[in-house]
Design an enzyme around this catalytic site. Structure first.
Site, short mmCIF file in Angstrom:
data_model
loop_
_atom_site.label_atom_id
_atom_site.label_comp_id
_atom_site.label_asym_id
_atom_site.label_seq_id
_atom_site.Cartn_x
_atom_site.Cartn_y
_atom_site.Cartn_z
N HIS A 54 10.82 1.28 8.17
CA HIS A 54 10.11 2.18 9.07
C HIS A 54 11.00 2.53 10.28
CE1 HIS A 54 6.31 1.40 8.69
NE2 HIS A 54 6.50 -0.23 8.55
N LYS A 92 -6.15 6.73 -4.32
CA LYS A 92 -4.98 7.21 -2.62
C LYS A 92 -4.98 5.44 -2.64
CE LYS A 92 -5.07 8.98 0.66
NZ LYS A 92 -4.59 9.96 1.13
N HIS A 124 0.83 -1.07 0.08
CA HIS A 124 0.08 -0.21 -0.01
C HIS A 124 1.08 1.41 -0.07
CE1 HIS A 124 0.87 0.33 3.90
NE2 HIS A 124 0.54 -0.54 4.19
N HIS A 149 11.91 -4.59 7.07
CA HIS A 149 10.60 -4.03 6.56
C HIS A 149 10.61 -3.10 8.30
CE1 HIS A 149 6.14 -3.77 5.85
NE2 HIS A 149 6.58 -3.30 6.61
N ASP A 173 3.66 -2.49 14.03
CA ASP A 173 3.12 -2.52 12.18
C ASP A 173 2.23 -4.09 12.72
OD1 ASP A 173 2.86 -1.96 10.21
OD2 ASP A 173 5.27 -2.81 10.15
FE LIG Z 1 4.83 -1.59 7.98
#
Ligand SMILES: [Fe+2]
Length: 151
Positions: free
Chosen positions: A128, A36, A11, A124, A147
């Site tokens: 972040h 979006k 996303h 991942h 997360d």
């Molecule tokens: Fe994430």
């Protein structure tokens, strides 16, 4: 050193360009596509980032993807196995997408960018943490990532 960071296929696809340790440009694909949470390969965000300093993909030293697909896939399979038969519907939806797209990230990056150079993968949650720490004014920090997914 020119480094292009890419996030996509989950996303909010995005790109960021780092030149000699400085963030030159960063953008989400949805700002250009007007879709979006656009999850597609961030062509327009990459084009914007590279255009800020008139770079071409050939001038990149590294392209870095925001997570490690094979490690995440292994974690996904372990989770499905641990909770089987629960999650079977989700398994049927997810696995074809992984086989078709997410396990081929290096090939997709090479093809979409017309790029044959170095492709690196960061964890991942390190991604972040880095996105919070490096633009911050702090020289050191303790960072906790909370997360829903990751490796
Ligand atoms: Fe994430």
């Amino acid at each position: 050193m020119n480094i292009l960071g890419i996030s996509s296929f989950y996303h909010d696809s995005a790109a960021a360009l780092i030149v000699d340790g400085q963030i030159i440009a960063a953008a989400q694909e949805e700002r250009f596509s007007r879709k979006k949470h656009d999850h597609r390969f961030p062509h327009q965000a990459i084009e914007y980032c590279l255009s800020e300093v008139q770079l071409t993909p050939y001038q990149l030293d590294h392209v870095v993807f925001y997570d490690k697909p094979f490690v995440k896939f292994e974690r996904l399979l372990e989770t499905y196995l641990a909770y089987a038969p629960y999650g079977f519907r989700s398994f049927l939806q997810a696995i074809p997408l992984w086989i078709k797209e997410k396990l081929w990230i290096p090939d997709i990056i090479q093809k979409e960018l017309d790029y044959a150079g170095s492709i690196l993968f960061s964890d991942h949650h390190d991604s972040h943490a880095a996105s919070a720490f490096f633009p911050s004014p702090f020289s050191s920090a303790a960072i906790m990532t909370i997360d829903g997914v990751g490796e």
